[in-house]
Design a protein around this motif. Structure first.
Motif, PDB file in Angstrom:
ATOM      1  N   ARG A 132      39.693  48.707  23.161  1.00 16.43           N
ATOM      2  CA  ARG A 132      38.410  48.937  22.955  1.00 16.43           C
ATOM      3  C   ARG A 132      38.720  49.482  24.339  1.00 16.43           C
ATOM      4  N   TYR A 133      37.250  50.097  25.089  1.00 14.63           N
ATOM      5  CA  TYR A 133      36.676  50.822  25.621  1.00 14.63           C
ATOM      6  C   TYR A 133      35.257  50.447  26.106  1.00 14.63           C
TER       7      TYR A 133
ATOM      8  N   ALA B  21      41.534  43.222  29.602  1.00 12.72           N
ATOM      9  CA  ALA B  21      41.684  42.261  28.699  1.00 12.72           C
ATOM     10  C   ALA B  21      42.968  42.553  27.394  1.00 12.72           C
TER      11      ALA B  21
ATOM     12  N   ASN C 236      43.639  40.198  24.133  1.00 11.76           N
ATOM     13  CA  ASN C 236      42.735  39.412  22.933  1.00 11.76           C
ATOM     14  C   ASN C 236      42.351  38.503  24.091  1.00 11.76           C
ATOM     15  N   MET C 237      40.823  39.334  24.454  1.00  8.90           N
ATOM     16  CA  MET C 237      39.483  38.881  25.009  1.00  8.90           C
ATOM     17  C   MET C 237      39.983  37.616  25.804  1.00  8.90           C
ATOM     18  N   ASP C 238      41.502  37.908  26.812  1.00 12.94           N
ATOM     19  CA  ASP C 238      41.709  37.028  28.479  1.00 12.94           C
ATOM     20  C   ASP C 238      41.958  38.177  28.806  1.00 12.94           C
ATOM     21  N   TYR C 239      41.286  37.979  30.107  1.00 10.63           N
ATOM     22  CA  TYR C 239      41.849  38.942  31.093  1.00 10.63           C
ATOM     23  C   TYR C 239      43.127  39.150  31.412  1.00 10.63           C
TER      24      TYR C 239
ATOM     25  N   GLU D  30      44.907  42.838  20.447  1.00 10.26           N
ATOM     26  CA  GLU D  30      43.532  43.851  21.265  1.00 10.26           C
ATOM     27  C   GLU D  30      43.912  43.597  22.271  1.00 10.26           C
TER      28      GLU D  30
ATOM     29  N   ALA E 216      42.025  46.152  26.297  1.00  7.50           N
ATOM     30  CA  ALA E 216      40.456  46.236  25.827  1.00  7.50           C
ATOM     31  C   ALA E 216      39.967  46.508  27.731  1.00  7.50           C
TER      32      ALA E 216
ATOM     33  N   PHE F 143      37.817  48.130  30.429  1.00 10.08           N
ATOM     34  CA  PHE F 143      36.028  48.010  31.333  1.00 10.08           C
ATOM     35  C   PHE F 143      36.355  48.653  32.448  1.00 10.08           C
TER      36      PHE F 143
ATOM     37  N   VAL G 128      32.607  44.118  35.778  1.00  6.18           N
ATOM     38  CA  VAL G 128      31.372  43.427  35.191  1.00  6.18           C
ATOM     39  C   VAL G 128      30.078  43.884  36.479  1.00  6.18           C
TER      40      VAL G 128
END
Lengths: 148, 81, 148, 81
Positions: free
Chosen positions: D8-9, D52, D54-57, D69, D71, D73, D76
């Protein structure tokens, strides 16, 4: 700056919203609002507190609160400040003090709100008498330090 | 011409002296401490007492002027922790 | 602990009062409430900002906010914490973020509220795109430091 | 058996690559950096990119597992100052 002493219960959230509405020049100018609400608890040092009476020095209390806020305004870049303090007979779970500070950046609001609370605690003439469930009452003789 | 000084007591100190205030006419220059002693000969001034002259904090050896309001009170205590 | 992401405008004062009502076990137990509200301003670096869009990472944003609050709960003695964050298209003078912390003593509430705000600012996945009056829009690339 | 990785981006990086996500099948063990290079050969990975899993940094050299997964980005930025 607005300083209010209330001898009846007040709603801190209503007071904040009323202030924001009254000061229409603030709209769109502040990015940060830091708020502290001090509320009477129903316990204190393991003895059940039924209520308390807060005595003050009419005239001097307002003057000292104004001095405290003015000092904060000199130290930080603030847009608005609201202080409301309850006096008289107070029941548990009731708001006692409200400090709300509006600024552009959050650092100023956080620092000023805390500084005002600490100064208020040590310099504003209020005296607390607690009423216990046993019907005894006593003057509280010292404050705890918020930083410790 | 004597000076008229108004005196106020608050909280536990008010209960200790049994009055919320006094008036005193002073023939000569008095300090805050002199005012207390003239009015409360049998009550020693507590160590941690706070003093205000005309609603500003003052020292025990501050001089009192004609028409001043002198207040004695214990350390302040807010209603929250 | 309650963490909420809102894609519609929210009323921070209503959110606080709803939380206090929902958590009835809190009644009479807290003496201190420290609140921070971040609001969108209508100016920024002297260019007129018309609005902004806040993008987030559904799932990860909530998880990071929970982590931040959990960390604060381990460091300070807290009774309750509420975080509400707006996402999507936002107009000036609109609340963007609310952090509210309830504790027995004021030091814990003040410290935790500020810590949560600072951590949120650096670690929660939100990205801000500003829309200017000129109809141009651009991604904002860095945050200011609240302590400076 | 190939591994399936979801990518994901977000934000400016999403606009830069022109997609909000990808899927990639990996025949051998890949790092986060390998995943980027396989999918965006003509876009160099920005210096300040955050990652990230799986939603952890996670770090750029973290190994990616089947079903993960990943990501990418930019730093922030909250909505207030």
């Amino acid at each position: 700056m607005s300083i209010k002493i209330c001898s009846e219960d007040f709603d801190p959230f209503q007071a904040i919203q009323d202030h924001q509405q009254a000061k229409s020049a603030m709209v769109g100018k502040y990015g940060a609002t830091s708020i502290f609400i001090g509320t009477m608890r129903d316990f204190n040092n393991d003895r059940s507190v039924q209520g308390m009476t807060l005595e003050y020095y009419p005239g001097m209390t307002e003057r000292q609160l104004e001095e405290i806020v003015r000092h904060a305004q000199q130290q930080w870049c603030l847009i608005e400040t609201l202080v409301v303090h309850r006096v008289g007979d107070i029941s548990p779970n009731t708001p006692i003090v409200l400090v709300a500070v509006w600024s552009v950046h959050r650092g100023d609001a956080f620092d000023a709100c805390r500084d005002i609370m600490e100064a208020l605690k040590s310099r504003a003439p209020f005296w607390k008498k607690e009423r216990l469930l046993s019907q005894q009452s006593h003057w509280v003789e010292s404050n705890s330090d918020g930083y410790s | 011409m004597p000076m008229l000084i108004k005196v106020r007591y608050f909280a536990s100190l008010r209960e200790k002296v049994g009055r919320s205030g006094d008036s005193i006419e002073a023939a000569q220059i008095m300090t805050v401490q002199d005012v207390w002693q003239a009015l409360n000969q049998d009550v020693p001034l507590p160590d941690n007492v706070l003093v205000a002259i005309n609603m500003d904090y003052a020292a025990l050896d501050a001089k009192v002027r004609d028409g001043d309001e002198v207040a004695f009170f214990p350390p302040v205590t807010g209603g929250w922790r």
